[in-house]
Motif scaffolding. Sequence first.
Motif: not given
Length: 156
Positions: A111-119, A129-147
Amino acid sequence: MGAGTIQKDGGSGRRRRGKRSLPMSEINVTPFVDVMLVLLIIFMVAAPLLTVGVPVELPKTAAGALPADQEEPLTVTVTATGAVQIQTTEVERDALVQRLRAIAAERDSDRVFLRADGAVPYAQVMEVMGALNAGGFSNIGLVTDIGGPALDGEGQ
């Protein structure tokens, strides 16, 4: 805060000459409770400061939180300038897959959490995300703010 004494004469308050008093064997827990309360307050104040993060303006969504793991999650961040960071260490894009493979070999969870600026453009986020998958991480969670908007027709 000294040790008290127990008198043998029945506690009448008068002390007979020649009789010795026994040391009191009760524990005073008040200082212990005071110290514990102070430590509790210190940890409550310090705990929010221990989160690892890079200042990023996350997009807002109506999605719920992911369940927590026992292992500290790996966080990859794409900043507004397009720089990629693993936890708080900046990594060149060319070396990203090799670093991720080395990290994946040492971890139990994929499991890995991916945080990306909205811009950041969507294409750059997908490259990471492709690099994460190629690096061996298939369980990717995208981090966002609520609301953010729920897109269910009922407003926010």
